[in-house]
Scaffold this motif. Structure first.
Motif, PDB file in Angstrom:
ATOM      1  N   UNK A  84       0.828  -1.119   0.083  1.00  0.00           N
ATOM      2  CA  UNK A  84       0.101   0.028   0.143  1.00  0.00           C
ATOM      3  C   UNK A  84       0.935   1.109   0.127  1.00  0.00           C
ATOM      4  N   UNK A  85       0.739   2.206  -0.982  1.00  0.00           N
ATOM      5  CA  UNK A  85       1.290   3.517  -1.018  1.00  0.00           C
ATOM      6  C   UNK A  85       0.847   4.491  -0.473  1.00  0.00           C
ATOM      7  N   UNK A  86      -0.549   4.340   0.183  1.00  0.00           N
ATOM      8  CA  UNK A  86      -1.366   5.254   1.000  1.00  0.00           C
ATOM      9  C   UNK A  86      -2.340   4.301   1.722  1.00  0.00           C
ATOM     10  N   UNK A  87      -3.214   4.849   2.661  1.00  0.00           N
ATOM     11  CA  UNK A  87      -4.093   3.839   3.281  1.00  0.00           C
ATOM     12  C   UNK A  87      -4.936   3.249   2.049  1.00  0.00           C
ATOM     13  N   UNK A  88      -5.375   2.160   2.097  1.00  0.00           N
ATOM     14  CA  UNK A  88      -5.814   1.101   1.192  1.00  0.00           C
ATOM     15  C   UNK A  88      -7.053   0.421   1.521  1.00  0.00           C
ATOM     16  N   UNK A  89      -8.114   0.467   0.802  1.00  0.00           N
ATOM     17  CA  UNK A  89      -9.234  -0.643   1.120  1.00  0.00           C
ATOM     18  C   UNK A  89      -9.411  -1.485  -0.077  1.00  0.00           C
ATOM     19  N   UNK A  90      -9.450  -2.967   0.111  1.00  0.00           N
ATOM     20  CA  UNK A  90      -9.747  -3.692  -0.948  1.00  0.00           C
ATOM     21  C   UNK A  90     -10.837  -4.678  -0.670  1.00  0.00           C
ATOM     22  N   UNK A  91     -11.379  -5.131  -1.648  1.00  0.00           N
ATOM     23  CA  UNK A  91     -12.336  -6.170  -1.877  1.00  0.00           C
ATOM     24  C   UNK A  91     -11.516  -7.636  -2.041  1.00  0.00           C
ATOM     25  N   UNK A  92     -11.702  -8.286  -1.194  1.00  0.00           N
ATOM     26  CA  UNK A  92     -10.909  -9.853  -1.331  1.00  0.00           C
ATOM     27  C   UNK A  92     -11.983 -10.776  -1.763  1.00  0.00           C
ATOM     28  N   UNK A  93     -11.839 -11.527  -2.652  1.00  0.00           N
ATOM     29  CA  UNK A  93     -12.542 -12.697  -3.309  1.00  0.00           C
ATOM     30  C   UNK A  93     -11.618 -13.984  -3.221  1.00  0.00           C
ATOM     31  N   UNK A  94     -12.090 -14.946  -2.470  1.00  0.00           N
ATOM     32  CA  UNK A  94     -11.172 -16.289  -2.658  1.00  0.00           C
ATOM     33  C   UNK A  94     -11.268 -17.026  -3.748  1.00  0.00           C
ATOM     34  N   UNK A  95     -10.429 -17.701  -4.329  1.00  0.00           N
ATOM     35  CA  UNK A  95     -10.277 -18.202  -5.473  1.00  0.00           C
ATOM     36  C   UNK A  95     -11.496 -19.251  -5.996  1.00  0.00           C
ATOM     37  N   UNK A  96     -12.020 -20.004  -4.876  1.00  0.00           N
ATOM     38  CA  UNK A  96     -13.119 -20.871  -5.086  1.00  0.00           C
ATOM     39  C   UNK A  96     -14.257 -20.007  -5.995  1.00  0.00           C
ATOM     40  N   UNK A  97     -14.671 -18.817  -5.216  1.00  0.00           N
ATOM     41  CA  UNK A  97     -15.614 -18.214  -5.431  1.00  0.00           C
ATOM     42  C   UNK A  97     -15.334 -17.418  -6.868  1.00  0.00           C
ATOM     43  N   UNK A  98     -14.027 -17.007  -6.819  1.00  0.00           N
ATOM     44  CA  UNK A  98     -13.818 -16.174  -8.286  1.00  0.00           C
ATOM     45  C   UNK A  98     -13.876 -17.280  -9.292  1.00  0.00           C
ATOM     46  N   UNK A  99     -13.551 -18.434  -9.284  1.00  0.00           N
ATOM     47  CA  UNK A  99     -13.785 -19.314 -10.372  1.00  0.00           C
ATOM     48  C   UNK A  99     -15.383 -19.506 -10.714  1.00  0.00           C
ATOM     49  N   UNK A 100     -16.277 -19.489  -9.540  1.00  0.00           N
ATOM     50  CA  UNK A 100     -17.623 -19.495  -9.986  1.00  0.00           C
ATOM     51  C   UNK A 100     -18.032 -18.346 -10.824  1.00  0.00           C
ATOM     52  N   UNK A 101     -17.421 -17.080 -10.303  1.00  0.00           N
ATOM     53  CA  UNK A 101     -17.873 -15.893 -10.805  1.00  0.00           C
ATOM     54  C   UNK A 101     -17.528 -15.761 -12.217  1.00  0.00           C
ATOM     55  N   UNK A 102     -16.279 -16.526 -12.601  1.00  0.00           N
ATOM     56  CA  UNK A 102     -15.964 -16.510 -13.987  1.00  0.00           C
ATOM     57  C   UNK A 102     -17.033 -17.149 -14.854  1.00  0.00           C
ATOM     58  N   UNK A 103     -17.461 -18.412 -14.364  1.00  0.00           N
ATOM     59  CA  UNK A 103     -18.390 -19.289 -15.067  1.00  0.00           C
ATOM     60  C   UNK A 103     -19.838 -18.627 -15.230  1.00  0.00           C
ATOM     61  N   UNK A 104     -20.229 -18.034 -14.460  1.00  0.00           N
ATOM     62  CA  UNK A 104     -21.377 -17.182 -14.409  1.00  0.00           C
ATOM     63  C   UNK A 104     -21.558 -15.904 -15.295  1.00  0.00           C
ATOM     64  N   UNK A 105     -20.566 -14.962 -14.948  1.00  0.00           N
ATOM     65  CA  UNK A 105     -20.585 -13.692 -15.720  1.00  0.00           C
ATOM     66  C   UNK A 105     -19.641 -13.462 -16.847  1.00  0.00           C
ATOM     67  N   UNK A 106     -20.018 -13.868 -17.654  1.00  0.00           N
ATOM     68  CA  UNK A 106     -19.462 -13.849 -19.154  1.00  0.00           C
ATOM     69  C   UNK A 106     -18.785 -12.481 -19.615  1.00  0.00           C
ATOM     70  N   UNK A 107     -19.398 -11.405 -19.367  1.00  0.00           N
ATOM     71  CA  UNK A 107     -18.753 -10.112 -19.514  1.00  0.00           C
ATOM     72  C   UNK A 107     -17.559  -9.661 -18.718  1.00  0.00           C
ATOM     73  N   UNK A 108     -17.717 -10.086 -17.526  1.00  0.00           N
ATOM     74  CA  UNK A 108     -16.385 -10.042 -16.676  1.00  0.00           C
ATOM     75  C   UNK A 108     -15.307 -11.012 -17.010  1.00  0.00           C
TER      76      UNK A 108
END
Length: 174
Positions: free
Chosen positions: A100-124
């Motif tokens: 972090x170069x300054x205070x940072x806020x991130x959204x973290x998605x675990x890999x298993x859910x990320x793979x499911x997201x790829x399968x469902x969300x074609x535009x993404x």
């Protein structure tokens, strides 16, 4: 690193902007928001990859250790962007670190859910592929420049790229 739940607005980051709206409740249920202080590591080179980071606010430097006391800056990631870490399928350990170069806020998605997201969300999925294609193109251009430019040319090119990145960061910050 502090863990929070109610920071991401589900509209700003790369993932939320490109997911189908019916998938956003699943993202909301699965995501974790983390806050990092200036200078704090999001992940370290060699660590196992547990998931993907999307920048909600702040700026992150992605870098690689080069020698004992040197580092090579690979990228700067800012608000609304995907943290340019390795994508899925590129091994189970980070080849780079992120700080972090300054205070940072991130959204973290675990890999298993990320793979499911790829399968469902074609535009993404398409936009993520285009993102990686652009990264590859930029990387190839940089390698070509390193091989064919003089030292003065490489320094001038690096300064121009840095100026461009600073302008992008300033534009995204406002």
């Amino acid at each position: 690193m502090a863990k929070h739940k109610n920071d991401c607005d589900l509209t700003s980051c790369f993932l939320c902007r490109l997911c189908i709206k019916e998938w956003l409740p699943a993202v909301d249920a699965q995501r974790k928001n983390f806050h990092f202080k200036k200078g704090e590591l999001l992940f370290r080179e060699g660590d196992e990859v547990p998931g993907m980071y999307f920048i909600f606010s702040g700026t992150v430097k992605v870098h690689k250790q080069w020698g004992k006391e040197k580092e090579l800056i690979c990228a700067f990631c800012t608000q609304g962007r995907y943290c340019r870490a390795p994508g899925p399928g590129q091994g189970h350990h980070y080849p780079v670190s992120a700080t972090a170069l300054e205070p940072v806020t991130v959204c973290f998605i675990d890999l298993e859910f990320f793979y499911a997201t790829l399968k469902v969300n074609h535009e993404f999925l398409v936009q993520l592929m285009l993102f990686y294609a652009q990264e590859l193109k930029e990387s190839e251009r940089n390698m070509r420049n390193l091989a064919h430019m003089t030292v003065k040319g490489r320094v001038a090119n690096a300064l121009l790229q840095l100026q461009q990145k600073i302008r992008q960061i300033a534009r995204w910050a406002y």
